[in-house]
Design a protein around this motif. Structure first.
Motif, mmCIF file in Angstrom:
data_model
loop_
_atom_site.group_PDB
_atom_site.id
_atom_site.type_symbol
_atom_site.label_atom_id
_atom_site.label_comp_id
_atom_site.label_asym_id
_atom_site.label_seq_id
_atom_site.Cartn_x
_atom_site.Cartn_y
_atom_site.Cartn_z
ATOM 1 N N ILE A 1 -8.327 8.466 3.814
ATOM 2 C CA ILE A 1 -8.966 9.291 2.795
ATOM 3 C C ILE A 1 -9.026 8.448 1.530
ATOM 4 O O ILE A 1 -8.001 8.041 0.996
ATOM 5 N N SER A 2 -10.234 8.161 1.083
ATOM 6 C CA SER A 2 -10.362 7.311 -0.100
ATOM 7 C C SER A 2 -10.359 8.168 -1.364
ATOM 8 O O SER A 2 -10.906 9.267 -1.382
ATOM 9 N N ALA B 1 0.825 -1.210 0.000
ATOM 10 C CA ALA B 1 0.000 0.000 0.000
ATOM 11 C C ALA B 1 0.856 1.256 0.000
ATOM 12 O O ALA B 1 0.424 2.305 -0.476
ATOM 13 N N TYR B 2 2.083 1.172 0.513
ATOM 14 C CA TYR B 2 2.995 2.317 0.495
ATOM 15 C C TYR B 2 3.880 2.317 -0.748
ATOM 16 O O TYR B 2 4.094 3.360 -1.364
ATOM 17 N N VAL C 1 -1.175 13.220 3.714
ATOM 18 C CA VAL C 1 -1.368 11.860 4.240
ATOM 19 C C VAL C 1 -0.379 11.582 5.373
ATOM 20 O O VAL C 1 -0.754 11.025 6.415
ATOM 21 N N LEU C 2 0.870 11.992 5.201
ATOM 22 C CA LEU C 2 1.863 11.792 6.263
ATOM 23 C C LEU C 2 1.487 12.559 7.527
ATOM 24 O O LEU C 2 1.613 12.038 8.639
ATOM 25 N N MET C 3 0.996 13.775 7.361
ATOM 26 C CA MET C 3 0.578 14.568 8.523
ATOM 27 C C MET C 3 -0.613 13.924 9.226
ATOM 28 O O MET C 3 -0.672 13.896 10.458
ATOM 29 N N PRO D 1 -2.367 11.984 16.242
ATOM 30 C CA PRO D 1 -2.867 10.882 17.072
ATOM 31 C C PRO D 1 -4.325 10.500 16.810
ATOM 32 O O PRO D 1 -4.654 9.324 16.753
ATOM 33 N N ARG D 2 -5.204 11.469 16.656
ATOM 34 C CA ARG D 2 -6.628 11.160 16.486
ATOM 35 C C ARG D 2 -6.990 10.850 15.041
ATOM 36 O O ARG D 2 -7.960 10.169 14.786
ATOM 37 N N LEU D 3 -6.227 11.353 14.111
ATOM 38 C CA LEU D 3 -6.572 11.153 12.701
ATOM 39 C C LEU D 3 -5.796 10.007 12.056
ATOM 40 O O LEU D 3 -6.103 9.611 10.944
ATOM 41 N N GLY D 4 -4.800 9.482 12.745
ATOM 42 C CA GLY D 4 -3.921 8.469 12.170
ATOM 43 C C GLY D 4 -4.618 7.233 11.626
ATOM 44 O O GLY D 4 -4.115 6.570 10.742
ATOM 45 N N THR D 5 -5.809 6.925 12.144
ATOM 46 C CA THR D 5 -6.521 5.733 11.686
ATOM 47 C C THR D 5 -7.508 6.036 10.559
ATOM 48 O O THR D 5 -8.076 5.134 9.978
ATOM 49 N N ILE D 6 -7.710 7.313 10.275
ATOM 50 C CA ILE D 6 -8.660 7.699 9.229
ATOM 51 C C ILE D 6 -8.007 7.540 7.861
ATOM 52 O O ILE D 6 -6.848 7.885 7.663
#
Length: 159
Positions: free
Chosen positions: A95-96, A38-39, A81-83, A88-93
């Protein structure tokens, strides 16, 4: 490309594009996707795009402004995407990708194919083709960037 063998370079470009597409389709079909893939897959795609757009811009075939737009959009997406991943709170979200972004990628690749055909067939491609497709690439690049910006803005408001 360094030896101006654009017929071979075009064949390699087409082969790389097709095998990349088949690899992704097979991975999705058989649920064989990996975090590393994926990376690495998008990174390899971006390296190819930057190299080809940069080379053709240096040759004077692709306008510099279009190359800056294409590379700038990709760079902005990667940084965003890296940011998000580091937050901490957005790391699991996740963006499709929007259909406009997928269309934009297809048009960017199609544009490169048209450039190759222009070189291989010694300028027998109608002179209006490159600017017309380039304009479509520019428009979809701007719309795609705007959609990503909108998605990120929504995420920011949620956090």
């Amino acid at each position: 490309m360094a030896y101006q063998r654009y017929d071979w370079a075009m064949a390699l470009f087409i082969s790389a594009s097709l095998t990349d597409w088949f690899d992704g389709a097979i991975a999705r079909t058989f649920n064989q996707q990996t975090k590393l893939g994926a990376y690495l897959d998008p990174v390899a795609d971006k390296i190819m795009m930057v190299a080809l757009y940069g080379h053709f811009t240096f040759m004077g075939i692709i306008p510099c402004a279009l190359t800056i737009l294409v590379i700038g959009r990709d760079l902005a997406i990667v940084i965003t995407v890296l940011m998000i991943k580091m937050h901490p709170r957005l790391g699991t979200i996740r963006i499709s990708p929007h259909w406009v972004s997928k269309a934009n990628t297809a048009l960017q690749l199609f544009y490169l194919l048209i450039v190759f055909l222009h070189l291989v067939h010694e300028n027998r491609i109608p002179s209006s083709t490159l600017p017309a497709v380039g304009t479509m690439v520019a428009i979809t690049t701007v719309f795609s960037a705007a959609i990503y910006l909108h998605q990120v803005t929504r995420l920011r408001k949620q956090s």
